[in-house]
Motif scaffolding. Structure first.
Motif, PDB file in Angstrom:
ATOM      1  N   VAL A   1       0.846  -1.416  -0.158  1.00  0.00           N
ATOM      2  CA  VAL A   1       0.350   0.357  -0.130  1.00  0.00           C
ATOM      3  C   VAL A   1       1.018   1.177   0.258  1.00  0.00           C
ATOM      4  O   VAL A   1       0.814   2.539  -1.025  1.00  0.00           O
ATOM      5  CB  VAL A   1      -1.046  -0.132   1.089  1.00  0.00           C
ATOM      6  CG1 VAL A   1      -1.315   1.383   1.630  1.00  0.00           C
ATOM      7  CG2 VAL A   1      -2.232  -0.948   1.140  1.00  0.00           C
ATOM      8  N   TYR A   2       1.854   0.767   0.787  1.00  0.00           N
ATOM      9  CA  TYR A   2       3.112   2.303   0.593  1.00  0.00           C
ATOM     10  C   TYR A   2       3.888   2.338  -0.032  1.00  0.00           C
ATOM     11  O   TYR A   2       4.584   3.211  -0.226  1.00  0.00           O
ATOM     12  CB  TYR A   2       3.922   2.199   2.133  1.00  0.00           C
ATOM     13  CG  TYR A   2       2.430   3.062   3.260  1.00  0.00           C
ATOM     14  CD1 TYR A   2       2.327   4.039   3.245  1.00  0.00           C
ATOM     15  CD2 TYR A   2       2.564   1.647   4.130  1.00  0.00           C
ATOM     16  CE1 TYR A   2       1.038   4.758   4.619  1.00  0.00           C
ATOM     17  CE2 TYR A   2       1.267   2.992   4.982  1.00  0.00           C
ATOM     18  CZ  TYR A   2       0.808   4.195   5.626  1.00  0.00           C
ATOM     19  OH  TYR A   2       0.214   4.397   6.779  1.00  0.00           O
ATOM     20  N   GLY A   3       3.618   1.308  -1.142  1.00  0.00           N
ATOM     21  CA  GLY A   3       4.504   1.304  -2.158  1.00  0.00           C
ATOM     22  C   GLY A   3       6.495   1.287  -1.699  1.00  0.00           C
ATOM     23  O   GLY A   3       6.958   1.478  -2.588  1.00  0.00           O
ATOM     24  N   LYS A   4       6.213   0.624  -1.081  1.00  0.00           N
ATOM     25  CA  LYS A   4       7.549  -0.184  -0.854  1.00  0.00           C
ATOM     26  C   LYS A   4       8.345  -1.026  -1.600  1.00  0.00           C
ATOM     27  O   LYS A   4       7.540  -1.909  -1.323  1.00  0.00           O
ATOM     28  CB  LYS A   4       8.355   0.046   0.773  1.00  0.00           C
ATOM     29  CG  LYS A   4       7.787   1.310   1.563  1.00  0.00           C
ATOM     30  CD  LYS A   4       7.839   2.353   1.530  1.00  0.00           C
ATOM     31  CE  LYS A   4       8.164   4.016   2.129  1.00  0.00           C
ATOM     32  NZ  LYS A   4       8.570   5.564   1.646  1.00  0.00           N
ATOM     33  N   ASP A   5       9.972  -1.958  -1.348  1.00  0.00           N
ATOM     34  CA  ASP A   5       9.835  -2.412  -2.480  1.00  0.00           C
ATOM     35  C   ASP A   5      10.458  -3.493  -1.100  1.00  0.00           C
ATOM     36  O   ASP A   5      10.798  -4.864  -1.022  1.00  0.00           O
ATOM     37  CB  ASP A   5      11.727  -2.283  -2.928  1.00  0.00           C
ATOM     38  CG  ASP A   5      11.221  -1.725  -3.742  1.00  0.00           C
ATOM     39  OD1 ASP A   5       9.835  -1.615  -4.268  1.00  0.00           O
ATOM     40  OD2 ASP A   5      11.411  -0.120  -3.906  1.00  0.00           O
TER      41      ASP A   5
ATOM     42  N   THR B   1      -0.382  12.070  -2.084  1.00  0.00           N
ATOM     43  CA  THR B   1      -0.392  11.604  -3.168  1.00  0.00           C
ATOM     44  C   THR B   1      -1.958  10.862  -2.499  1.00  0.00           C
ATOM     45  O   THR B   1      -2.170  11.399  -1.716  1.00  0.00           O
ATOM     46  CB  THR B   1       0.102   9.874  -3.050  1.00  0.00           C
ATOM     47  OG1 THR B   1      -0.779   8.762  -4.302  1.00  0.00           O
ATOM     48  CG2 THR B   1       0.323   9.475  -1.920  1.00  0.00           C
ATOM     49  N   SER B   2      -2.770  10.778  -4.143  1.00  0.00           N
ATOM     50  CA  SER B   2      -4.180  11.074  -3.009  1.00  0.00           C
ATOM     51  C   SER B   2      -5.075   9.249  -3.264  1.00  0.00           C
ATOM     52  O   SER B   2      -5.426   9.310  -3.081  1.00  0.00           O
ATOM     53  CB  SER B   2      -4.726  11.678  -4.678  1.00  0.00           C
ATOM     54  OG  SER B   2      -4.252  11.240  -5.815  1.00  0.00           O
ATOM     55  N   MET B   3      -3.578   8.553  -3.761  1.00  0.00           N
ATOM     56  CA  MET B   3      -3.556   7.082  -3.652  1.00  0.00           C
ATOM     57  C   MET B   3      -5.085   6.714  -4.419  1.00  0.00           C
ATOM     58  O   MET B   3      -5.713   7.297  -5.595  1.00  0.00           O
ATOM     59  CB  MET B   3      -4.165   6.369  -2.360  1.00  0.00           C
ATOM     60  CG  MET B   3      -3.635   4.800  -2.141  1.00  0.00           C
ATOM     61  SD  MET B   3      -2.973   4.257  -2.200  1.00  0.00           S
ATOM     62  CE  MET B   3      -2.974   2.883  -2.482  1.00  0.00           C
TER      63      MET B   3
END
Length: 929
Positions: free
Chosen positions: A145-149, A177-179
């Motif tokens: 969700v947070y876009g982490k690797d 970000t507006s997600m």
């Protein structure tokens, strides 16, 4: 002025003027035309404009059908529609995307279907939220969700985010970000459903050409609704594909296997083999015949080139190549035989459980073991105990669990932080269970690769023998580089051993919090401590809808029956099956063959599974966690010692080698002391007297066959040489096919011919170990008086028009050329077995003559003996052989009962039994093996 006119006159006569005038005229014409197209006729052209793009698509092929020997369908393909979605350039804003997805979900739900929902968040009717996963799986979701690797890239605040905070982030995002931009015009439940679809698209943001399946296998009515709303659903498409359907799957899944989406590894393997016809997303056979006959069943895909508009609607089909359906496979299996055999096995095993079930547990199965089995084998849903909508009973039990869980974690932390550095052997029973679970977690998740450790290292040897602590072993493994950082989801490369150990400890504790195995250990401990009662276990079965409330429920609530009798009733009625309990015994196999052809008529492995549900993640996980191993094909994979069923082979070896004749009498002295250590006959008190080979088979006299094995080991000078004896015996093992697999076209374990001790090997012990399928080939060769077949479950392969491609008639590998007197002695001995007092009562009401041989094999002194029985009928003209193996089945009497009931069905009933099935009546007799 005259000068100006002269200059202009000269200019008009030049080429530049002519060219300039021409370009001026053309430019004016262009402006006029653009004005007409865009202003005067602009709306007309806009209305008639059609966006066209060329698109190449594959057309799926229909997988071939699998039939039984009588043409009854076992597996087939049916066409199904799925609704998919992909990002579409027409939708620019979050609001547009959300409105479209909400509209799509309403259409789906109004038709009685559910849209994809793979996010681990539950919303209750009162609007409260909770995570439905914990530990590392939850952290992986949060990471996405947070876009982490990697998980270690999450901040501590993100790791500890509440479900409300995460939902708010998914809906509205943050300053950067507006997600998904889900506004308050949607209810919380609606918003989560939209977020679930958006999340799937978000996970494919780098592969936007891939679509997301929103729902599958939908009705034509819903398809029509989607098509009617095409203009309002850009990016939404209807895709047709085939779904594999299995008829009466639970009876045949060990044969047919199942299909699934091709994995990256499978795809790579096929490419390396030069097969480029498969692509990502293709359905392939995973197990059984579906796998072994993949190329024959798969068919060839078609393709088409189409032009589509901006909404994805097909405007024109430019080119099309039709798919070719797969070939059809006919089996030698008789569907009715297979179903009947499976039911007979289940009934018999349930009968044994009932016969051995005691309220105390001595010399049998204790009722407490049954209660624990319902927990350990996942029949009771432990996760539901902590749900908000759990019953009062569930909540009360979970409250006790929470206090026990805390103390359990304290014990585990002491094992991990080194404050408890007891060796495995010095730990308590429950501490050992925790250690074994931790070892499974780090091994199965690829964190620890024990194969990279040297077996010669002192600490590793101490670990294997239980003489070192978990703490010391894990530090040793880190020092040897056997721990994978990537498996721990760590992006940092340069870490010290203490930091690695800390990360691994954190991973283990998080994984324990979400693994059902840990919960099962704690709940079982609660049961042992009396914190949970048998009555509560029985009531949970109703609270969790394992059973519908019935008369037994009322009797249980009102105290008319106690928990023990309640369990007995449910086992008797097969509402609680052996597979649900995974106690000894819980499994069995039956193989029936035609001795005249080598065709397999039934190949049964109990318990089994429903291949139609294999795509259900929860169901598949339950199969993996079921200790009765329903995915394991026992008929071709489980090896046991053949026990006394081997004695016909020993008799043949003795008769053919001339160490005995049909008239040779050997006196049973009970203890065979010609070898050391000495061996005893199964009857340790009463001698069988002086008997010849047929009576030795009938009585299953170990002493007689010890003597035959000993004589096979005597050289010309009468000196006993065990190597010489076992080689002579192995020659006959090979003649009966025990040196190879049975020929059945499924994965099969390799046989193990004994290579030591001809005396013990002569009674089917020592290192003899074979599968039921291999024993079936052996008894098929006996029944046919020497025809050794490669057994087969295949009849023929045909194309889609049912034209013959290949005939799979079983081949005779060789004929075992024995003297007629040898075969007569074997047949007569097996015929006498049925007249033996042990089996006379079993077969008494069968009006066909049967030949058979029982066998008992011990694998574990702490568990019951295996029960085996091989047979054929009719005696004077064998038409069928039946081989039954009941692992840990308390001896061979029960196996003989299954064989008799199967023969009764084949020769007399030949129709499925009517009425409600129940556990078989088992009288607990013992037999001479």
């Amino acid at each position: 002025m005259r000068r100006i006119f002269n200059t202009l006159g000269e200019l008009t006569k030049s080429r530049i003027f002519v060219i300039g005038a021409l370009f001026t005229f053309l430019f004016a014409l262009l402006i006029q035309r653009v004005f007409v197209l865009q202003v005067v006729e602009g709306q007309t052209y806009f209305d008639s404009f059609t966006y066209r793009i060329q698109k190449d698509t594959e057309l799926p092929s229909s997988r071939g059908t699998i039939y039984d020997r009588n043409g009854k369908v076992l597996a087939y393909n049916r066409l199904a529609n799925s609704i998919t979605i992909e990002d579409n350039s027409l939708l620019k804003t979050n609001a547009q995307k959300n409105d479209m997805i909400a509209h799509l979900i309403r259409l789906i739900e109004d038709s009685g279907y559910e849209a994809i929902y793979n996010i681990p968040i539950r919303c209750y009717e009162d609007g409260s939220l909770e995570f439905t996963s914990t530990g590392n799986s939850l952290l992986r979701f949060i990471r996405n969700v947070y876009g982490k690797d990697a998980i270690d890239q999450l901040s501590e605040e993100q790791k500890s985010v509440t479900v409300e905070e995460l939902v708010d982030y998914m809906f509205h995002g943050d300053d950067s970000t507006s997600m998904f931009g889900i506004d308050d015009s949607y209810s919380l439940q609606e918003g989560l459903k939209i977020a679930a679809v958006r999340y799937e698209l978000f996970m494919k943001r780098y592969e936007q050409y891939l679509s997301v399946t929103v729902t599958s296998d939908v009705s034509d009515t819903l398809v029509a609704k989607i098509k009617e709303n095409t203009a309002e659903l850009p990016g939404v498409a209807i895709e047709q594909d085939y779904i594999r359907q299995y008829e009466d799957s639970v009876y045949f899944s060990n044969i047919t296997g199942y299909c699934g989406e091709i994995s990256e590894e499978e795809l790579e393997e096929r490419k390396k083999a030069g097969d480029t016809t498969y692509t990502s997303g293709d359905i392939v056979g995973k197990t059984g015949l579906e796998k072994s006959f993949e190329s024959e069943l798969h068919g060839e895909k078609g393709k088409q080139t189409v032009y589509v508009d901006s909404l994805g609607s097909i405007l024109e089909v430019a080119e099309r190549t039709e798919p070719s359906p797969g070939n059809n496979l006919y089996l030698t299996i008789d569907k009715d035989y297979q179903i009947q055999a499976y039911n007979l096995l289940e009934e018999e095993i349930a009968g044994i459980l009932l016969q051995k079930l005691t309220s105390g547990g001595e010399n049998g199965i204790s009722i407490d073991q049954v209660y624990a089995a319902l927990i350990k084998n996942g029949i009771i849903d432990l996760d539901h105990l902590k749900d908000k909508d759990a019953t009062e009973l569930e909540k009360s039990i979970y409250a006790i669990y929470q206090s026990q869980e805390n103390s359990s974690f304290d014990s585990i932390r002491r094992l991990l932080d080194g404050s408890n550095r007891n060796s495995y052997n010095d730990c308590s029973v429950i501490e050992r269970e925790y250690i074994e679970l931790i070892e499974n977690i780090i091994t199965n998740n690829g964190i620890l690769d024990a194969s990279s450790l040297s077996s010669n290292d002192e600490i590793y040897q101490q670990w294997v023998t239980g003489k070192t602590s978990l703490y010391d072993y894990l530090h040793y493994a880190i020092g040897k580089g056997a721990v994978s950082l990537s498996a721990l989801d760590i992006s940092e490369v340069f870490l010290g051993s203490d930091e690695i150990y800390s990360a691994m400890t954190e991973f283990i504790l998080l994984e324990l919090s979400e693994t059902s195995s840990f919960s099962k250990i704690v709940y079982t401990s609660m049961l042992e401590q009396g914190l949970i009662t048998g009555d509560q276990i029985c009531m949970l079965l109703y609270d969790q809808n394992v059973f519908e409330k019935d008369g037994d429920y009322e009797n249980l609530v009102n105290g008319v029956i106690d928990a023990y009798n309640f369990i007995c009733i449910k086992i008797q009625n097969l509402e609680i099956t052996p597979a649900m309990l995974a106690l000894d015994p819980c499994s069995g196999s039956l193989v029936a063959t035609d001795p005249k052809t080598g065709e397999v008529l039934a190949l049964v492995s109990y318990p089994s599974y429903d291949a139609n549900r294999i795509d259900d993640d929860d169901y598949f996980l339950s199969l993996l966690q079921n200790a009765s191993l329903p995915l394991y094909n026992r008929a071709t994979m489980q090896k046991t010692a053949p026990g006394s069923t081997f004695k016909m082979l020993t008799a043949a070896a003795g008769l053919e080698e001339g160490v005995i004749t049909p008239d040779t009498y050997i006196t049973d002295l009970i203890v065979f002391d010609k070898v050391q250590p000495s061996a005893s006959c199964w009857s340790t008190q009463v001698s069988h007297g002086s008997i010849e080979v047929t009576d030795a088979i009938k009585e299953s006299c170990n002493y007689f066959f010890y003597e035959v094995g000993y004589r096979l080991g005597q050289d010309q000078n009468g000196k006993y040489n065990p190597e010489y004896g076992i080689q002579r015996l192995r020659n006959y093992m090979a003649l009966f096919g025990f040196d190879r697999t049975s020929g059945i076209e499924l994965e099969e374990s390799d046989p193990n011919m004994s290579d030591m001790d001809p005396v013990l090997s002569a009674i089917g012990q020592a290192r003899n170990s074979y599968t039921p399928s291999q024993l079936a080939r052996y008894i098929t060769a006996v029944a046919s008086r020497g025809d050794l077949y490669n057994l087969s479950i295949l009849d023929k392969l045909t194309n889609s028009k049912d034209q013959l491609i290949k005939d799979y008639t079983p081949e005779i590998i060789e004929h075992i050329d024995f003297k007629e007197s040898t075969w007569n002695a074997i047949f007569e001995g097996m015929y006498k077995v049925i007249g033996n007092s042990s089996f006379n009562s079993v077969f008494a009401d069968l009006d066909i003559e049967v030949a058979g041989k029982s066998g008992t094999a011990q694998e574990n002194e702490k568990r019951p003996d295996h029960g085996l029985f091989v047979s054929f009928a009719p005696y004077d003209d064998p038409q069928i052989t039946v081989t039954v193996v009941l692992p840990f089945g308390y001896g061979s009497y029960n196996s003989g009962s299954v064989a008799k009931n199967m023969l009764s069905y084949v020769f007399h009933e030949n129709v499925a039994s009517n009425g409600k099935r129940q556990a078989a009546n088992v009288d607990g007799n013992t037999v001479s093996d």
